[in-house]
Design a protein around this motif. Structure first.
Motif, mmCIF file in Angstrom:
data_model
loop_
_atom_site.group_PDB
_atom_site.id
_atom_site.type_symbol
_atom_site.label_atom_id
_atom_site.label_comp_id
_atom_site.label_asym_id
_atom_site.label_seq_id
_atom_site.Cartn_x
_atom_site.Cartn_y
_atom_site.Cartn_z
ATOM 1 N N PRO A 173 3.475 8.776 -4.296
ATOM 2 C CA PRO A 173 4.633 8.183 -3.605
ATOM 3 C C PRO A 173 5.649 9.231 -3.133
ATOM 4 O O PRO A 173 6.309 9.043 -2.106
ATOM 5 N N GLN A 174 5.776 10.335 -3.848
ATOM 6 C CA GLN A 174 6.673 11.408 -3.413
ATOM 7 C C GLN A 174 6.155 12.028 -2.117
ATOM 8 O O GLN A 174 6.927 12.306 -1.191
ATOM 9 N N SER B 33 7.813 9.910 -12.484
ATOM 10 C CA SER B 33 7.555 9.501 -11.100
ATOM 11 C C SER B 33 6.140 9.909 -10.719
ATOM 12 O O SER B 33 5.642 10.949 -11.154
ATOM 13 N N GLU B 34 5.526 9.119 -9.869
ATOM 14 C CA GLU B 34 4.167 9.437 -9.427
ATOM 15 C C GLU B 34 4.209 10.393 -8.237
ATOM 16 O O GLU B 34 5.094 10.306 -7.380
ATOM 17 N N GLU C 121 4.184 10.547 0.067
ATOM 18 C CA GLU C 121 4.357 9.517 1.101
ATOM 19 C C GLU C 121 5.805 9.487 1.590
ATOM 20 O O GLU C 121 6.058 9.329 2.785
ATOM 21 N N GLY C 122 6.746 9.656 0.666
ATOM 22 C CA GLY C 122 8.154 9.690 1.035
ATOM 23 C C GLY C 122 8.494 10.872 1.932
ATOM 24 O O GLY C 122 9.271 10.738 2.883
#
Length: 127
Positions: free
Chosen positions: A98-99, A94-95, A101-102
């Motif tokens: 994006p984590q 997983s990048e 941003e989540g």
């Protein structure tokens, strides 16, 4: 709040906690985040005891509130929880961005109880 990612390249969550050599550290503050640093873990010899590897890594991220990993052993989970670090398992590869941003999206919209507790714990640590 500081967040650690067990990462080999600083971009992906691609390392098991006990074998990772780097932690990518971010700070989440209000409605923004920023990368702070990459923390390198000293490479151990093959004879280094498991407990020492876990302890070194726990010390390296001791000021963090959240840890993202792709995998982690039970001994490490117990140690980190005892030190007040919340563990979040992510899909391997997983990048990181994006984590982050989540997490921001969760905080803005309707934060779950676990995230509110993490924010409160981070405030207690810094204050």
């Amino acid at each position: 709040m500081k967040i650690a990612f067990a990462s080999g390249d600083g971009k992906r969550i691609d390392a098991h906690f006990g074998q990772c050599r780097y932690f990518s550290i971010f700070e989440l503050n209000g409605d923004k985040y920023r990368w702070l640093e990459s923390r390198t873990i000293r490479v151990e010899s093959d004879s280094d005891e498991h407990e020492n590897r876990v302890a070194r890594r726990a010390e390296a991220i001791g000021d963090c509130t959240l840890l993202f990993v792709s995998s982690i052993g039970n001994d490490a989970v117990r140690r980190l929880r005892k030190e007040g670090i919340m563990i979040l398992r992510a899909e391997p590869e997983s990048e990181v961005i994006p984590q982050m941003e989540g997490l921001l999206k969760l905080l803005r919209e309707r934060p779950p109880l676990w995230l509110l507790k993490a924010v409160r714990r981070a405030g207690e640590r810094s204050g």
